[in-house]
Write an enzyme that holds these catalytic residues in place. Structure first.
Site, short mmCIF file in Angstrom:
data_model
loop_
_atom_site.label_atom_id
_atom_site.label_comp_id
_atom_site.label_asym_id
_atom_site.label_seq_id
_atom_site.Cartn_x
_atom_site.Cartn_y
_atom_site.Cartn_z
N HIS A 367 46.67 37.56 44.51
CA HIS A 367 47.40 37.81 46.01
C HIS A 367 47.45 39.89 46.07
CE1 HIS A 367 50.61 40.59 48.32
NE2 HIS A 367 51.18 40.43 47.32
N GLU A 368 47.85 40.08 44.25
CA GLU A 368 47.42 41.09 43.73
C GLU A 368 46.26 41.57 43.73
OE1 GLU A 368 49.99 42.74 43.16
OE2 GLU A 368 51.28 41.48 43.27
N HIS A 371 44.47 43.13 46.93
CA HIS A 371 44.82 44.29 47.54
C HIS A 371 44.14 45.34 46.76
CE1 HIS A 371 49.15 44.02 48.32
NE2 HIS A 371 49.46 43.30 47.55
N GLU A 452 50.91 43.87 52.50
CA GLU A 452 51.33 42.55 51.63
C GLU A 452 50.86 41.60 51.97
OE1 GLU A 452 52.41 42.52 48.90
OE2 GLU A 452 52.91 44.41 48.77
N ASP A 456 48.63 38.82 51.30
CA ASP A 456 48.71 37.37 51.04
C ASP A 456 47.19 36.17 51.98
OD1 ASP A 456 51.11 37.38 49.94
OD2 ASP A 456 51.96 37.82 51.79
#
Length: 514
Positions: A367-368, A371, A452, A456
């Site tokens: 997930h990070e 970004h 976000e 995801d």
């Protein structure tokens, strides 16, 4: 005080300013408009706080969250039965090995609280923690409402009492008495640093009781605070010293550029803010953050190998992987990335490693990394720079002799004593820019939630949907996250979507991919 315009109790004016009839309508009513806007924002946010406080009083576990998490548990159990995951025995052995390997770098994150059982279904554990999460939320929101009321009262009182002109005059007096700075204009930047120091000290003193209560009462009551009084004081001293060492030169340079830059100073300020932002992004994680926490390389393990493999898969130039001793202050957990160019680093809180499995850590990092891969990190930096450019351009329109009457409304003379640049900046951001800032902040909050969801989805596309869902549930459970947030409150405040919305979105993505 019941009739407009309002004027501060303390004022520098000696009768040489513009008569009220010559002031613009906005300037004449600047004080009243500022106070009214401050009260309006407080009232709006207090109304949202009241809604959230009512949500925290609910004793019924949210049905949508129950339905969603029960599906996650069923899918997890089905995968175990089909052999798509390791057996319970293997998983237990792996967790034991992991606990042993990380014991040198992590302390028990949930000491004094009920620890999560990683091998049991999540829903029963969420239900067990529901009342504790509600109580934690009630305490936080109640304290936040008191703190917000005080903050608003203080802001309005400072405006009406004339705190800014008083603090500036006190700074001038200190500079003249102790340093021989007799000419206010000649030594304006140095006097501005005294002013900054005085106002910072006042802010620290008035906020200290709230910080102490939040840390040593609320956080400790709910089992999160691990910080000692000595560590708290040490952190405060370090922060104050860093503020002086970095904030002082930064402020002096900023004021110097504004004075030197002429009519188009905002262009030079913009460039300066860009360089300073890049500089801080470089030195903060490398030099400043280690002053507060210990960063140790993640020991060689299967987890370390898999993280580097994930980074290589996504072409993320990971060079170092650290574990941070976040547990010495709090049992809250996190993970973050930093670095420029080909020198990227990832930091895992030791509390995170205690709370979730290796697979779930991989999913969270997916997930990070999403970004980064989707350009959110870069776009956030660009948006910040555009914000700086727009705000200082607007400030340039309100800075100079033509705007003297605006600052006179707040108790500054402005004729025989030109408005100090730092005062002009503070009042601009507190008055004209404040409504714009609130709108922009809300837009950025909405955009953050969108990012976000996108991150995801990125993790889901990597095949990590199930583990990301269980990982998020466990983090929310361990951190006593809000399980039934008020929708209005969440829309206004939350930079991350509520847990149930994220889980539902990932489940819908899973259905579409089948």
């Amino acid at each position: 005080m019941t009739q407009l315009p309002w004027s501060p109790l303390y004022s520098q004016s000696s009768g040489e300013g513009h008569p009220p009839s010559e002031l613009s309508i906005t300037a004449t009513h600047a004080m009243a408009l500022t106070v009214l806007f401050t009260v309006f924002v407080f009232s709006l946010e207090h109304m949202l706080d009241e809604r959230q406080a009512r949500a925290y009083k609910s004793t019924t576990f949210p049905s949508l969250l129950e339905e969603t998490v029960s599906k996650i548990d069923r899918e997890d159990q089905d995968k175990k039965k089909k052999g798509e995951t390791k057996t319970t025995e293997d998983a237990t052995a792996k967790d034991d090995a992991k606990d042993s390997a990380s014991s040198a770098t992590a302390t028990a994150a949930a000491a004094g609280r009920d620890k999560l059982d990683k091998d049991k279904p999540i829903l029963p554990q969420l239900k067990d923690k529901f009342q504790k999460a509600q109580a934690y939320g009630r305490d936080k929101i109640s304290f936040g409402m008191i703190s917000s009321f005080y903050g608003t009262t203080e802001s309005v009182a400072f405006l009406l009492l004339g705190f800014l002109p008083y603090a500036w005059d006190a700074s001038v007096q200190i500079g003249s008495t102790y340093f021989g700075w007799k000419e206010e204009q000649e030594h304006e930047i140095k006097i501005s640093l005294i002013f900054l120091l005085l106002t910072t000290i006042v802010g620290m003193v008035t906020s200290l009781p709230f910080e102490i209560y939040s840390t040593f009462r609320i956080e400790k009551k709910h089992g999160f605070n691990k910080q000692t009084a000595g560590l708290f004081v040490t952190d405060k001293i370090k922060s104050f010293v860093l503020m002086c060492l970095i904030g002082g030169p930064f402020t002096a340079a900023l004021l110097k550029i504004i004075k030197w830059g002429g009519e188009h100073f905002y262009i030079y300020v913009w460039a300066f803010m860009f360089v300073f932002s890049a500089f801080m992004m470089t030195i903060v994680p490398v030099f400043i953050m280690p002053l507060f926490n210990k960063y140790e390389p993640l020991p060689d393990s299967e987890l370390k190998t898999r993280i580097f493999e994930l980074a290589d898969r996504l072409q993320y130039p990971l060079t170092k992987l650290f574990v941070m001793d976040g547990s010495k202050r709090s049992s809250h957990s996190n993970a973050f990335m930093f670095g420029f160019g080909k020198n990227k680093r990832i930091v895992l809180f030791d509390t995170l490693m205690e709370q979730v499995s290796d697979d779930e850590i991989l999913a969270i990092l997916g997930h990070e990394l999403g970004h980064w891969k989707l350009g959110h990190t870069l776009s956030s930096f660009v948006i910040t720079q555009l914000y700086f450019g727009a705000s200082f351009y607007c400030f340039s329109l309100c800075y100079g002799p033509h705007a003297v009457d605006l600052y006179q409304a707040f108790g500054f003379e402005g004729v025989s004593r030109p408005i100090p640049t730092i005062i002009a900046l503070l009042l601009f951001f507190q008055t004209i820019w404040a409504p714009i800032d609130k709108v922009l902040s809300f837009i950025l909050t909405v955009n953050s939630r969108r990012n976000e969801f996108a991150a995801d989805k990125f993790s889901v596309d990597l095949g990590m949907s199930q583990k990301l869902q269980t990982g998020l549930c466990k983090i929310s459970l361990e951190n006593l996250g809000a399980m039934c947030p008020d929708p209005w409150y969440a829309t206004y405040h939350y930079s991350h979507p509520p847990l149930v919305e994220r889980l539902s979105a990932m489940m819908n993505l899973d259905k579409k991919s089948k």
